[in-house]
Design an enzyme around this catalytic site. Structure first.
Site, mmCIF file in Angstrom:
data_model
loop_
_atom_site.group_PDB
_atom_site.id
_atom_site.type_symbol
_atom_site.label_atom_id
_atom_site.label_comp_id
_atom_site.label_asym_id
_atom_site.label_seq_id
_atom_site.Cartn_x
_atom_site.Cartn_y
_atom_site.Cartn_z
ATOM 1 N N GLU A 116 58.758 37.341 35.638
ATOM 2 C CA GLU A 116 58.119 38.106 36.218
ATOM 3 C C GLU A 116 59.146 37.423 38.092
ATOM 4 O OE1 GLU A 116 57.609 41.285 35.937
ATOM 5 O OE2 GLU A 116 55.740 41.019 35.128
ATOM 6 N N HIS A 139 51.544 37.508 42.651
ATOM 7 C CA HIS A 139 51.194 38.857 41.675
ATOM 8 C C HIS A 139 49.623 38.449 40.865
ATOM 9 C CE1 HIS A 139 51.493 42.066 38.675
ATOM 10 N NE2 HIS A 139 51.675 41.060 37.545
ATOM 11 N N HIS A 141 45.982 40.697 38.866
ATOM 12 C CA HIS A 141 45.499 41.006 38.330
ATOM 13 C C HIS A 141 44.012 42.151 39.162
ATOM 14 C CE1 HIS A 141 48.184 40.283 34.595
ATOM 15 N NE2 HIS A 141 48.984 40.894 35.517
ATOM 16 N N GLU A 169 39.060 46.570 59.033
ATOM 17 C CA GLU A 169 39.625 45.420 59.037
ATOM 18 C C GLU A 169 40.603 45.929 58.219
ATOM 19 O OE1 GLU A 169 38.573 42.017 60.438
ATOM 20 O OE2 GLU A 169 37.688 43.257 61.175
ATOM 21 N N HIS A 210 48.859 48.062 36.397
ATOM 22 C CA HIS A 210 48.584 46.668 36.419
ATOM 23 C C HIS A 210 48.879 46.102 36.875
ATOM 24 C CE1 HIS A 210 52.301 43.466 34.723
ATOM 25 N NE2 HIS A 210 51.795 43.115 35.703
HETATM 26 P P1 13P Z 1 53.785 35.651 32.998
HETATM 27 O O1 13P Z 1 52.466 34.887 31.700
HETATM 28 O O2 13P Z 1 55.304 35.548 32.145
HETATM 29 O O3 13P Z 1 53.920 34.451 34.716
HETATM 30 O O4 13P Z 1 52.884 37.181 33.078
HETATM 31 C C1 13P Z 1 52.206 37.676 33.312
HETATM 32 C C2 13P Z 1 51.705 38.839 34.491
HETATM 33 O O5 13P Z 1 50.544 39.055 34.878
HETATM 34 C C3 13P Z 1 52.847 39.791 33.724
HETATM 35 O O6 13P Z 1 52.865 40.740 34.993
HETATM 36 ZN ZN ZN Z 2 51.388 41.349 35.829
#
Ligand code: 13P
Ligand code: ZN
Length: 270
Positions: A116, A139, A141, A169, A210
């Site tokens: 990413e 980033h 999940h 908040e 995602h």
């Molecule tokens: P990477 O292992 O390449 O960092 O990817 C993980 C991910 O969350 C892809 O969106």
């Molecule tokens: Zn991801």
């Protein structure tokens, strides 16, 4: 040279990845972080003239020429960063047009930066234009935010307002709201450009089905942003199917704006 394993930027990164794993935001290799480093500080730990290898980035980022980043490795597990930082993390410097990353440290098993990287570096460019103190793009999940993208309208104003309504908040922590992208193929320049465009207006960008991106001045602030949005989503997923008796009103949002000295994103309040 000082021992890089004692560098504050590295120890903070290790703590952050461990915390994110502990919260369930980063299963397997899920998630990635990039931290913009100060070259003068980095030179206390590394010989910046010693390039281990060069790795093409696949995109251009001329405004980041010569800038160094600590970046999680692709395919690497956040839960393992603390046990082998040199394998799971890397420090790269961008060449004059950003098409090549010079590896200065890390990825010791022959690995490379996160898939990413386009979204990260393009987001750094976008956020630095708004706030020169921005250092972090993160980033992950988180389960409730992800769940919410299945059952909630993806309209940014509606999505943001629901999160704001879920805890008092929220509007104080992210008055700029959240950007929302529809499902897109991850790891591409296209999703990188789309994310960076959203980052011009908000420090949080949800990727439907995602995960989420956050940006901030340091790891703690960025972690806190995502943590607060995820708390809002958690409350939503607990109550979405129940009859609501009350919520936070726009009049109350305006009181919060005045009391905390924040300004909600233009047009997001009535
Ligand atoms: P990477 O292992 O390449 O960092 O990817 C993980 C991910 O969350 C892809 O969106
Ligand atoms: Zn991801």
């Amino acid at each position: 040279m000082k021992d890089i394993l004692t560098a504050p930027f590295l120890t903070e990164m290790i703590r952050t990845t461990a915390n994110m794993y502990r919260l369930g935001w980063d299963e397997r290799n899920g998630g990635n972080i990039s931290l913009l480093l100060d070259n003068a500080e980095l030179s206390e730990y590394l010989d910046l003239n010693h390039v281990l290898r060069e790795i093409p980035t696949g995109f251009q980022a001329p405004s980041l020429a010569g800038r160094c980043f600590l970046v999680t490795g692709t395919g690497k597990y956040f839960k393992n960063v603390q046990y082998d930082p040199e394998k799971n993390l890397g420090i790269i410097r961008l060449n004059e047009d950003g098409t090549v990353a010079q590896l200065l440290w890390g990825y010791s098993d022959g690995g490379k930066f996160t898939s990413e990287l386009p979204a990260h570096l393009m987001s750094h460019v976008a956020r630095l234009a708004v706030n020169p103190n921005n250092r972090v793009v993160m980033h992950c999940h988180p389960g409730n935010l992800l769940a919410m993208t299945y059952v909630h309208d993806l309209d940014e104003r509606a999505f943001t307002r629901t999160l704001w309504q879920m805890c008092t908040e929220c509007i104080v922590v992210f008055p700029d709201g959240v950007g929302v992208l529809p499902w897109m193929l991850c790891g591409t320049n296209e999703i990188g450009m789309a994310t960076a465009e959203k980052m011009q207006d908000s420090r949080l960008v949800v990727w439907a089905q995602h995960g989420i991106y956050g940006a901030g001045a340091d790891l703690d602030e960025t972690f806190g942003l995502i943590e607060t949005a995820e708390k809002g989503a958690e409350i939503y997923m607990k109550i979405a199917h129940l009859p609501w008796k009350q919520t936070i009103t726009d009049e109350q949002f305006h009181q919060l704006e005045a009391h905390f000295g924040v300004k909600a994103r233009e047009g997001f309040l009535d």
